[in-house]
Motif scaffolding. Structure first.
Motif, mmCIF file in Angstrom:
data_model
loop_
_atom_site.group_PDB
_atom_site.id
_atom_site.type_symbol
_atom_site.label_atom_id
_atom_site.label_comp_id
_atom_site.label_asym_id
_atom_site.label_seq_id
_atom_site.Cartn_x
_atom_site.Cartn_y
_atom_site.Cartn_z
ATOM 1 N N ILE A 1 0.854 -1.073 0.040
ATOM 2 C CA ILE A 1 0.131 -0.078 -0.023
ATOM 3 C C ILE A 1 0.993 1.063 0.036
ATOM 4 C CG2 ILE A 1 -1.737 1.184 1.342
ATOM 5 C CD1 ILE A 1 -2.959 -1.286 2.299
ATOM 6 N N VAL A 2 1.920 1.195 0.633
ATOM 7 C CA VAL A 2 2.835 2.330 0.706
ATOM 8 C C VAL A 2 3.265 2.793 -0.469
ATOM 9 C CG1 VAL A 2 4.932 3.031 1.829
ATOM 10 C CG2 VAL A 2 3.588 1.957 3.075
ATOM 11 N N ARG A 3 3.446 1.593 -1.518
ATOM 12 C CA ARG A 3 3.989 2.041 -2.879
ATOM 13 C C ARG A 3 2.993 2.254 -3.810
ATOM 14 N NH1 ARG A 3 6.708 -2.978 -1.460
ATOM 15 N NH2 ARG A 3 5.503 -4.180 -2.776
ATOM 16 N N ILE A 4 1.701 2.515 -3.489
ATOM 17 C CA ILE A 4 0.918 2.958 -4.259
ATOM 18 C C ILE A 4 1.000 4.535 -4.693
ATOM 19 C CG2 ILE A 4 -1.617 3.551 -4.581
ATOM 20 C CD1 ILE A 4 -2.198 1.234 -2.746
ATOM 21 N N PRO A 5 1.062 4.586 -6.059
ATOM 22 C CA PRO A 5 1.562 6.179 -6.223
ATOM 23 C C PRO A 5 0.600 7.355 -5.825
ATOM 24 C CG PRO A 5 0.766 4.921 -8.201
ATOM 25 C CD PRO A 5 0.999 3.867 -7.079
ATOM 26 N N THR A 6 -0.524 6.958 -5.874
ATOM 27 C CA THR A 6 -1.618 8.107 -5.829
ATOM 28 C C THR A 6 -1.952 8.242 -4.197
ATOM 29 O OG1 THR A 6 -3.397 6.884 -6.167
ATOM 30 C CG2 THR A 6 -2.587 8.105 -7.892
ATOM 31 N N ALA A 7 -2.060 9.311 -3.646
ATOM 32 C CA ALA A 7 -2.445 9.561 -2.169
ATOM 33 C C ALA A 7 -3.957 8.959 -2.055
ATOM 34 C CB ALA A 7 -2.185 10.975 -1.828
ATOM 35 N N GLN A 8 -4.787 9.377 -2.855
ATOM 36 C CA GLN A 8 -6.202 8.781 -2.855
ATOM 37 C C GLN A 8 -6.046 7.104 -2.685
ATOM 38 O OE1 GLN A 8 -8.931 10.121 -5.512
ATOM 39 N NE2 GLN A 8 -10.721 9.329 -4.804
ATOM 40 N N GLY A 9 -5.356 6.660 -3.510
ATOM 41 C CA GLY A 9 -5.421 5.253 -3.724
ATOM 42 C C GLY A 9 -4.880 4.531 -2.328
ATOM 43 N N ARG A 10 -3.862 5.137 -1.706
ATOM 44 C CA ARG A 10 -3.214 4.859 -0.576
ATOM 45 C C ARG A 10 -4.140 5.100 0.651
ATOM 46 N NH1 ARG A 10 1.410 7.424 -2.209
ATOM 47 N NH2 ARG A 10 0.681 9.444 -1.053
#
Length: 318
Positions: A226-235
């Motif tokens: 999850i930390v590696r997800i690029p978008t803040a909303q996705g995280r």
């Protein structure tokens, strides 16, 4: 004392929550409301999953098992909890009835711990191995894992009950709890209980601590992904879902581990009854909302099922 029958007392009396009558009425209404809501939401979610072909995947297969387990689980403990607020006769439970309730309670509690660990592993595959997840978790493996969860829970409960039922209960027969639990029963026995306590302690570690460690092992790489997800909303969305799931697991497993890992020192405290409310009443009422109603697929299927049923009833001729 209760009547003696064959060296055993014939029945037990549950203390429940001895408070003032107005507060007992308030507690009765509170627990009854949660009980009815839990029955409704688990029945709706379980039937929705089974009746919707698009949800016949391992993730929802385990959720359907969890809903069925929560239905069974809450019917083992809460009716007895509601009964202790009524007349004195409702507080009495026979020796056989007490042992039967104890067996199913332990079996379902252990089953839920293992099933939550299996669900955490399935979540790990879905997030960290999305392309390989269908091959790593086929329907046949999901069926075997679910069957193993039920089998391990009922087998461990049978072992515990064999040791507890061999003990003699000569009196008194007052159980300082709202259902027949193993720690108050061990406190009432007039036999040597060291062997039964040791078995209870070891099985509590195996059936609660090991699944909790498996959950933590599964969620550690999930959080890293999850930390590696690029978008803040996705995280935020992914972390919100995982955090809520993990919160239920930690509350359930930690409260059961706190209660059952050291029965000799824990049964005398009234706070144990409050902790028991967490995993017998609160968690079963929260699990469906956290595990299912946050998923769009389940919400859409539930909406279609309810609206379709209402449409069918409106069109049924008088």
């Amino acid at each position: 004392m209760g009547n003696l029958s064959g060296g055993h007392i014939a029945d037990f009396v549950l203390v429940g929550f001895p408070t003032s009558p107005p507060f007992q009425l308030l507690l009765f209404v509170f627990f009854l409301t949660i009980y009815l809501l839990t029955l409704l939401e688990n029945a709706l979610i379980g039937s929705t999953i089974w009746l919707t072909p698009s949800l016949h995947r391992p993730m929802y297969f385990f959720l359907a098992h969890l809903s069925f387990l929560e239905l069974w689980y809450i019917n083992v403990t809460v009716p007895r909890l509601l009964g202790v607020f009524l007349t004195q006769d409702h507080r009495r439970v026979s020796y056989v009835g007490c042992m039967t309730q104890l067996y199913f309670f332990i079996a379902l509690a252990c089953t839920e711990c293992v099933l939550l660990a299996v669900m955490a592993y399935d979540g790990y595959l879905a997030i960290c191995e999305p392309l390989r997840s269908p091959s790593l978790m086929p329907s046949s493996l999901a069926t075997r894992l679910a069957a193993s969860s039920w089998g391990s829970g009922f087998f461990s409960s049978m072992i515990k009950l064999l040791f507890v039922s061999r003990l003699s209960y000569c009196g008194p027969n007052i159980i300082n709890h709202f259902f027949c639990d193993i720690s108050p029963l061990l406190n009432l026995t007039c036999s040597d209980k060291e062997q039964a306590e040791l078995v209870d302690f070891l099985l509590a570690l195996v059936m609660i601590l090991l699944p909790l460690l498996a959950v933590v092992s599964s969620y550690t790489p999930i959080i890293a992904a999850i930390v590696r997800i690029p978008t803040a909303q996705g995280r935020r969305e992914a972390f919100s879902t995982c955090a809520s799931h993990l919160a239920v697991v930690v509350i359930y497993c930690s409260s059961t581990l706190f209660t059952y890992a050291r029965p000799r020192t824990m049964y005398t405290f009234n706070r144990n009854k409050v902790i028991s409310v967490l995993y017998t009443v609160i968690v079963p009422s929260l699990s469906p909302a956290i595990y299912c109603l946050r998923k769009r697929e389940v919400k859409d299927a539930l909406r279609k099922l309810v609206l379709g049923r209402c449409h069918y009833l409106r069109n049924v001729p008088d």
